[in-house]
Design an enzyme around this catalytic site. Sequence first.
Site, PDB file in Angstrom:
ATOM      1  N   HIS A  12      20.260  24.481  44.791  1.00  0.00           N
ATOM      2  CA  HIS A  12      19.637  25.410  45.744  1.00  0.00           C
ATOM      3  C   HIS A  12      20.639  26.423  46.313  1.00  0.00           C
ATOM      4  O   HIS A  12      20.474  26.897  47.441  1.00  0.00           O
ATOM      5  CB  HIS A  12      18.936  24.628  46.869  1.00  0.00           C
ATOM      6  CG  HIS A  12      19.848  23.749  47.690  1.00  0.00           C
ATOM      7  ND1 HIS A  12      19.444  22.536  48.192  1.00  0.00           N
ATOM      8  CD2 HIS A  12      21.129  23.901  48.100  1.00  0.00           C
ATOM      9  CE1 HIS A  12      20.441  21.979  48.875  1.00  0.00           C
ATOM     10  NE2 HIS A  12      21.473  22.800  48.831  1.00  0.00           N
ATOM     11  N   HIS A  59      19.728  22.070  56.220  1.00  0.00           N
ATOM     12  CA  HIS A  59      21.175  22.095  56.439  1.00  0.00           C
ATOM     13  C   HIS A  59      21.478  22.303  57.928  1.00  0.00           C
ATOM     14  O   HIS A  59      22.170  23.249  58.314  1.00  0.00           O
ATOM     15  CB  HIS A  59      21.811  23.191  55.602  1.00  0.00           C
ATOM     16  CG  HIS A  59      21.656  22.997  54.122  1.00  0.00           C
ATOM     17  ND1 HIS A  59      20.472  23.231  53.456  1.00  0.00           N
ATOM     18  CD2 HIS A  59      22.533  22.592  53.179  1.00  0.00           C
ATOM     19  CE1 HIS A  59      20.640  22.975  52.163  1.00  0.00           C
ATOM     20  NE2 HIS A  59      21.868  22.583  51.970  1.00  0.00           N
ATOM     21  N   HIS A 193      29.376  19.604  43.851  1.00  0.00           N
ATOM     22  CA  HIS A 193      29.986  20.657  44.657  1.00  0.00           C
ATOM     23  C   HIS A 193      30.509  20.114  45.977  1.00  0.00           C
ATOM     24  O   HIS A 193      30.010  19.120  46.484  1.00  0.00           O
ATOM     25  CB  HIS A 193      29.047  21.842  44.906  1.00  0.00           C
ATOM     26  CG  HIS A 193      27.838  21.597  45.771  1.00  0.00           C
ATOM     27  ND1 HIS A 193      26.866  20.671  45.480  1.00  0.00           N
ATOM     28  CD2 HIS A 193      27.429  22.198  46.923  1.00  0.00           C
ATOM     29  CE1 HIS A 193      25.913  20.718  46.401  1.00  0.00           C
ATOM     30  NE2 HIS A 193      26.236  21.634  47.298  1.00  0.00           N
ATOM     31  N   GLU A 240      23.817  15.454  47.532  1.00  0.00           N
ATOM     32  CA  GLU A 240      22.455  16.032  47.519  1.00  0.00           C
ATOM     33  C   GLU A 240      21.661  15.569  46.294  1.00  0.00           C
ATOM     34  O   GLU A 240      20.429  15.610  46.288  1.00  0.00           O
ATOM     35  CB  GLU A 240      22.522  17.570  47.516  1.00  0.00           C
ATOM     36  CG  GLU A 240      22.967  18.179  48.834  1.00  0.00           C
ATOM     37  CD  GLU A 240      23.083  19.708  48.796  1.00  0.00           C
ATOM     38  OE1 GLU A 240      23.222  20.305  49.868  1.00  0.00           O
ATOM     39  OE2 GLU A 240      23.038  20.318  47.706  1.00  0.00           O
TER      40      GLU A 240
END
Length: 279
Positions: A12, A59, A193, A240
């Site tokens: 995303h 977030h 990431h 995630e």
Amino acid sequence: MAKLIAGMGTSHVPGLGAALDNGKTHEPYWKKLFEGLEPLRAWHRNNTPDVNIIVYNDHATEFSLDSYSTFTIGVGENFRPADEGWGPRPVPSMDGCPDLAWHIIESVMAEEFDLAVNASMDLDHGFTVPLSIAYGQPKKWPAAVVPVCVNVIQHPLPTALRCFKLGQAIGRAVASFPEKINVGIWGTGGLSHQLGGERVGVVNPEFDKKFLDNLIKDPLANTRISHTEFMREAGCEGVEMIMWNVMRGALGDDVDEVFRLYHIPVSATAYGAIILENN
Ligand code: DHB
Ligand code: FE
């Protein structure tokens, strides 16, 4: 009865939304990625369901760390794109599907999953960027949505197995929804990431490839990965990826992989997308 036609996994990365919003997709940095996404977008054009259940994470945009639920489902009629500090993204608001959302709540509650319920949550890049990846820049989104927010930012997080089991319960809920509609389910976030700290920028193609392969070959293997292992191997934000397990759990044993893309780097991430048709 409703039918779950397919699952999609996608990162995303907010930069991808910004590239679309600002007309930069033909610039050298983005061109190859967006060309690679063309077959994904064609698939979505040809297989638009009535509703997409979109498993995503906020977030700390809508939900403050003062009060963070493990799983939250959106029952609103309509959801706005969130303001993440520089104004909301210029994308349409998203029509919800309260009937399906409430059916899922009742159905999974009977299976001992108590979801937090929210009628008015604004949706950040974790939600709107996957929509843009699939559908581009329409005036109105072609399918309604049921948002399912997973806590992947404030420990303790739900385990990878718990996410898969929630997906299984959602799959059964869809199968028992009395309306004759087609439904899609998306798992978002990842792949490897890390956005801060000493290991900022870490990516791990071997780990990501195994995770993607396991979605088809051995989905339960992805439920045995601990949070520590995700973060060690795939970076802090790599955790995630547990949201993809909700998507995979909702599908049946037999899936066809009809699309995969893996591209490094997109901003700080290893970008990954997959589409699994549900047999
Ligand atoms: C990036 C990736 C994310 O998952 C996120 O939530 C924010 C930023 C990035 O790579 O830039
Ligand atoms: Fe993220």
